[in-house]
Design an enzyme around this catalytic site. Structure first.
Site, mmCIF file in Angstrom:
data_model
loop_
_atom_site.group_PDB
_atom_site.id
_atom_site.type_symbol
_atom_site.label_atom_id
_atom_site.label_comp_id
_atom_site.label_asym_id
_atom_site.label_seq_id
_atom_site.Cartn_x
_atom_site.Cartn_y
_atom_site.Cartn_z
ATOM 1 N N ASN A 87 0.817 -1.218 0.000
ATOM 2 C CA ASN A 87 0.000 0.000 0.000
ATOM 3 C C ASN A 87 0.856 1.277 0.000
ATOM 4 O OD1 ASN A 87 -2.367 1.826 1.076
ATOM 5 N ND2 ASN A 87 -0.780 1.906 2.651
ATOM 6 N N TYR A 154 4.519 9.244 -10.980
ATOM 7 C CA TYR A 154 3.438 8.486 -10.312
ATOM 8 C C TYR A 154 2.666 7.609 -11.316
ATOM 9 C CZ TYR A 154 -0.502 7.689 -7.076
ATOM 10 O OH TYR A 154 -1.463 7.125 -6.258
ATOM 11 N N LYS A 158 2.743 3.439 -11.082
ATOM 12 C CA LYS A 158 1.500 2.678 -10.900
ATOM 13 C C LYS A 158 1.190 1.822 -12.143
ATOM 14 C CE LYS A 158 0.308 3.913 -6.696
ATOM 15 N NZ LYS A 158 0.295 2.942 -5.589
ATOM 16 N N THR A 191 -6.799 11.676 2.500
ATOM 17 C CA THR A 191 -5.597 11.293 3.254
ATOM 18 C C THR A 191 -4.506 12.349 3.044
ATOM 19 O OG1 THR A 191 -4.672 10.119 1.384
ATOM 20 C CG2 THR A 191 -6.087 8.829 2.851
HETATM 21 N N1 LIG Z 1 -5.235 9.193 -1.431
HETATM 22 C C1 LIG Z 1 -5.696 9.046 -2.651
HETATM 23 O O1 LIG Z 1 -6.529 9.843 -3.114
HETATM 24 C C2 LIG Z 1 -5.238 7.889 -3.496
HETATM 25 C C3 LIG Z 1 -5.782 7.729 -4.768
HETATM 26 C C4 LIG Z 1 -5.418 6.634 -5.547
HETATM 27 C C5 LIG Z 1 -4.500 5.722 -5.060
HETATM 28 N N2 LIG Z 1 -3.961 5.914 -3.805
HETATM 29 C C6 LIG Z 1 -3.006 4.910 -3.329
HETATM 30 O O2 LIG Z 1 -3.403 4.457 -2.031
HETATM 31 C C7 LIG Z 1 -2.253 4.077 -1.264
HETATM 32 C C8 LIG Z 1 -2.295 4.707 0.103
HETATM 33 O O3 LIG Z 1 -2.246 6.112 -0.042
HETATM 34 P P1 LIG Z 1 -2.666 7.111 1.138
HETATM 35 O O4 LIG Z 1 -3.538 8.116 0.509
HETATM 36 O O5 LIG Z 1 -3.134 6.339 2.317
HETATM 37 O O6 LIG Z 1 -1.258 7.796 1.437
HETATM 38 P P2 LIG Z 1 -0.702 8.525 2.769
HETATM 39 O O7 LIG Z 1 -1.802 8.924 3.658
HETATM 40 O O8 LIG Z 1 0.260 9.536 2.293
HETATM 41 O O9 LIG Z 1 0.083 7.322 3.504
HETATM 42 C C9 LIG Z 1 1.216 6.757 2.892
HETATM 43 C C10 LIG Z 1 1.778 5.643 3.747
HETATM 44 O O10 LIG Z 1 2.962 5.169 3.071
HETATM 45 C C11 LIG Z 1 4.047 5.174 3.979
HETATM 46 N N3 LIG Z 1 5.309 5.523 3.324
HETATM 47 C C12 LIG Z 1 5.570 6.612 2.546
HETATM 48 N N4 LIG Z 1 6.873 6.626 2.205
HETATM 49 C C13 LIG Z 1 7.436 5.526 2.783
HETATM 50 C C14 LIG Z 1 8.756 4.995 2.814
HETATM 51 N N5 LIG Z 1 9.776 5.587 2.167
HETATM 52 N N6 LIG Z 1 8.991 3.851 3.511
HETATM 53 C C15 LIG Z 1 7.968 3.254 4.187
HETATM 54 N N7 LIG Z 1 6.701 3.693 4.177
HETATM 55 C C16 LIG Z 1 6.446 4.821 3.490
HETATM 56 C C17 LIG Z 1 3.711 6.246 5.014
HETATM 57 O O11 LIG Z 1 4.355 5.920 6.235
HETATM 58 P P3 LIG Z 1 5.644 6.696 6.833
HETATM 59 O O12 LIG Z 1 5.611 8.104 6.348
HETATM 60 O O13 LIG Z 1 5.461 6.541 8.307
HETATM 61 O O14 LIG Z 1 6.819 5.914 6.328
HETATM 62 C C18 LIG Z 1 2.197 6.114 5.127
HETATM 63 O O15 LIG Z 1 1.877 5.150 6.115
HETATM 64 C C19 LIG Z 1 -1.047 4.461 -2.122
HETATM 65 O O16 LIG Z 1 -0.586 3.323 -2.839
HETATM 66 C C20 LIG Z 1 -1.601 5.474 -3.099
HETATM 67 O O17 LIG Z 1 -0.853 5.523 -4.307
HETATM 68 C C21 LIG Z 1 -4.303 6.961 -3.021
#
Ligand SMILES: NC(=O)c1ccc[n+]([C@@H]2O[C@H](COP(=O)([O-])OP(=O)(O)OC[C@H]3O[C@@H](n4cnc5c(N)ncnc54)[C@H](OP(=O)(O)O)[C@@H]3O)[C@@H](O)[C@H]2O)c1
Length: 253
Positions: A87, A154, A158, A191
């Site tokens: 994720n 990005y 993906k 998020t």
């Molecule tokens: N939010 C959206 O609208 C959206 C839309 C489409 C797809 N997605 C996908 O959904 C997934 C989750 O996104 P989200 O919105 O929940 O993102 P988020 O709130 O920014 O959370 C990202 C998570 O990834 C971890 N992370 C980031 N860099 C890291 C690193 N170098 N090493 C280890 N962990 C790392 C962060 O933990 P730490 O910072 O503690 O390391 C955090 O727990 C992603 O794959 C994203 O591409 C999101």
């Protein structure tokens, strides 16, 4: 015993997925750079265990060592099912491709594409060795299917993840394993990643106003609602279809 390895559990979708899995009796191993104390509290109140491994997933050598330790925790004599949910991801760098630095491109690809490839391979290898059914979920994005100004990194990471996932699913099918490998597109959620997107400079990301409107029009899903859909799909594990691209839009209106 059932186990789930979830990356990016410190916040956002990963935290929501981990919480629901714990509440469903699945033991969870979370991997992120930061801990999430809330998940420890959830585990204390439920029948399941939560363990955190601190790791910068963009650091391949560290990741390799951490996943081997995680595999030792997860693949035990009484383990009947393992989930791996890749994720963790970032959206940046956001800018036109000619402005990206080598370091930024490298760090982005390490986290968004290479880390899920390594974890998938290491976990499936151990699953084969131990004979434990395993379901891998790679979290994708609609950005994989279209070009967005400023998001060449990005969109590419993906899209690469999609092709990788579908290829590994095909291999597992042809090898007649019990393992399944799927994609899940959560679409837009409220998020930190959306905070990052809205704070982009319009010269670097032309769609920034549209994303500000998604927020002001309440069009962003809650990560807990999205996680519920994915966790429900995964808990009904016999019905999970290997190679399928699950999209939240088919479940939430
Ligand atoms: N939010 C959206 O609208 C959206 C839309 C489409 C797809 N997605 C996908 O959904 C997934 C989750 O996104 P989200 O919105 O929940 O993102 P988020 O709130 O920014 O959370 C990202 C998570 O990834 C971890 N992370 C980031 N860099 C890291 C690193 N170098 N090493 C280890 N962990 C790392 C962060 O933990 P730490 O910072 O503690 O390391 C955090 O727990 C992603 O794959 C994203 O591409 C999101």
């Amino acid at each position: 015993m059932k186990y789930a390895i979830v990356t990016g559990t410190s916040r956002g979708l990963g935290a929501s997925i981990a919480e629901l899995l714990l509440k469903s009796g699945v033991n969870v191993i979370g991997i992120a750079r930061n801990q999430n104390q809330h998940l420890n509290q959830i585990a204390n109140k439920s029948q399941s265990n939560y363990q955190h491994f601190t790791c910068n997933l963009a650091d391949v050598d560290h990741l390799d060592r951490v996943i081997e330790k995680v595999n030792d925790q997860v693949f035990k004599k009484d383990t009947e099912l393992v989930y791996l949910i890749n994720n963790a991801a970032v959206v940046g760098p956001i800018d036109i491709a000619t402005k990206y630095t080598i370091e930024a491109v490298q760090a982005h690809m390490q986290l968004n594409l290479i880390a899920p490839m390594i974890t998938t391979a290491l976990v499936l290898r151990r699953a084969k060795h131990c004979g434990v059914k395993t379901i891998v979920t790679n979290i994708s994005s609609g950005a994989a299917d279209r070009s967005t100004y400023g998001w060449s990194a990005y969109g590419s990471s993906k899209a690469g993840l999609n092709r990788y996932t579908e290829t590994v699913a095909l291999e597992q099918k042809e090898l007649n394993t019990d393992h399944k490998v799927i994609l899940f597109d959560p679409s837009i959620m409220d998020t930190n990643m959306q905070d990052d997107i809205r704070s982009a400079n319009p010269a670097e990301f032309r769609d920034v106003d549209q994303f500000k409107q998604y927020k002001s029009n309440n069009q962003l899903s809650l990560s807990s609602d999205v996680a519920k859909v994915l966790v429900d799909i995964l808990l009904d594990h016999e019905k999970v279809v290997n190679g399928k691209y699950y999209r939240i839009k088919d479940y939430l209106s």
